[in-house]
Design a protein around this motif. Sequence first.
Motif, short mmCIF file in Angstrom:
data_model
loop_
_atom_site.label_atom_id
_atom_site.label_comp_id
_atom_site.label_asym_id
_atom_site.label_seq_id
_atom_site.Cartn_x
_atom_site.Cartn_y
_atom_site.Cartn_z
N LEU A 1 0.83 -1.20 0.00
CA LEU A 1 0.00 0.00 0.00
C LEU A 1 0.87 1.25 0.00
N GLN B 1 -6.90 9.41 -1.80
CA GLN B 1 -7.12 7.97 -1.87
C GLN B 1 -8.12 7.53 -0.81
N VAL C 1 -9.16 4.12 1.23
CA VAL C 1 -8.73 2.76 1.57
C VAL C 1 -9.80 2.14 2.46
N ASP D 1 -10.22 2.93 -3.65
CA ASP D 1 -9.06 2.75 -4.51
C ASP D 1 -8.33 1.46 -4.14
N THR D 2 -8.32 1.18 -2.83
CA THR D 2 -7.67 -0.03 -2.32
C THR D 2 -8.59 -0.65 -1.27
N VAL E 1 -4.56 -7.67 -0.14
CA VAL E 1 -5.10 -6.63 -1.02
C VAL E 1 -6.15 -7.27 -1.92
N LYS F 1 -8.46 -5.35 -3.65
CA LYS F 1 -8.67 -4.44 -4.77
C LYS F 1 -7.57 -3.42 -4.73
N SER F 2 -7.04 -3.06 -5.90
CA SER F 2 -5.95 -2.10 -5.93
C SER F 2 -5.95 -1.35 -7.25
N ARG G 1 -1.59 -4.37 -7.22
CA ARG G 1 -1.12 -5.15 -6.08
C ARG G 1 -2.18 -6.14 -5.59
N THR G 2 -3.28 -6.24 -6.31
CA THR G 2 -4.35 -7.17 -5.93
C THR G 2 -3.81 -8.59 -5.77
#
Length: 278
Positions: free
Chosen positions: A36, A42, A44, A224-225, A244, A246-247, A251-252
């Motif tokens: 992250l 952003q 999160v 977003d993440t 993760v 969702k990214s 980085r998912t």
Amino acid sequence: MPSTNGQGQHQHTATGIPQLKPQPFNTAWPEINELLTLKAGQVVVVAGPASTGKSFFSHTIAARAALIFGRGAGILSAENDSLFVQQRLHAAECMIPIRALTGAGSTDHHVDLLKAASDHLTRARILTSGEASIRPARLRAMLQRMLSEGWTPGIAVLDYYSALAEGVHSDVSEEALAAVAAQLPAIAEEYGITLFLATHLQHPFEDENPKPENIPVGAWRIADTVLMLRNNGTAPRRHITVTVEKSADSRTGKSCDLHFDGWYGRFSSTALEGGPHL
């Protein structure tokens, strides 16, 4: 005008709010920094089953932003009052059991530890508020307070998603929650903050292995993440696996483990012996 604290130059939004140009900053844990990158604007989402430390995790990231990077940090909690949120931060910073701070088993040694850390934490730019509702208007009010006191807002935490529409809609349906949550990305962008939104999970799940579909749709949509916290061991001391789900930056699927000690509300790195914590 708020100080930049050496983090960058100011820019102004369309509404005239002074803010920093997007400047990434780190969390307390090398493993999480691999997953992250915290950026201005952003959102999160931190999800997970009960007792996985979603609040502790998010609050620690906010506290680090204030203690280490000099950013203004705001925590709005619908589950705990402001005093208890502060006590949890003190417990994690001073390595004192949370129950000792609430009057059960406190010792002279604990008092000494608190005194040693008190000034350090008091000087940090952290605002905490326990509210039945964490609706966007309250978030804006907290951010405006930071600006009025000359702070540069850097991060805000909202606990929990389910309280976003409290006092806004009489029927707090999934549709109502999603409609209110949809306002949050614009606020994060307007004030140049990283916004953490903790959420409980929906729908029963098996084998203590929640899936992305257990995350409320409205929270998933604005993120977003998305980080999922999963228990890996038995309370009070265990590993928490952070994945993760969702990214926005490929980085998912990546994951790591952190130590979590429920007695102290304290996460710590598995890569760094003994810390860091806050």
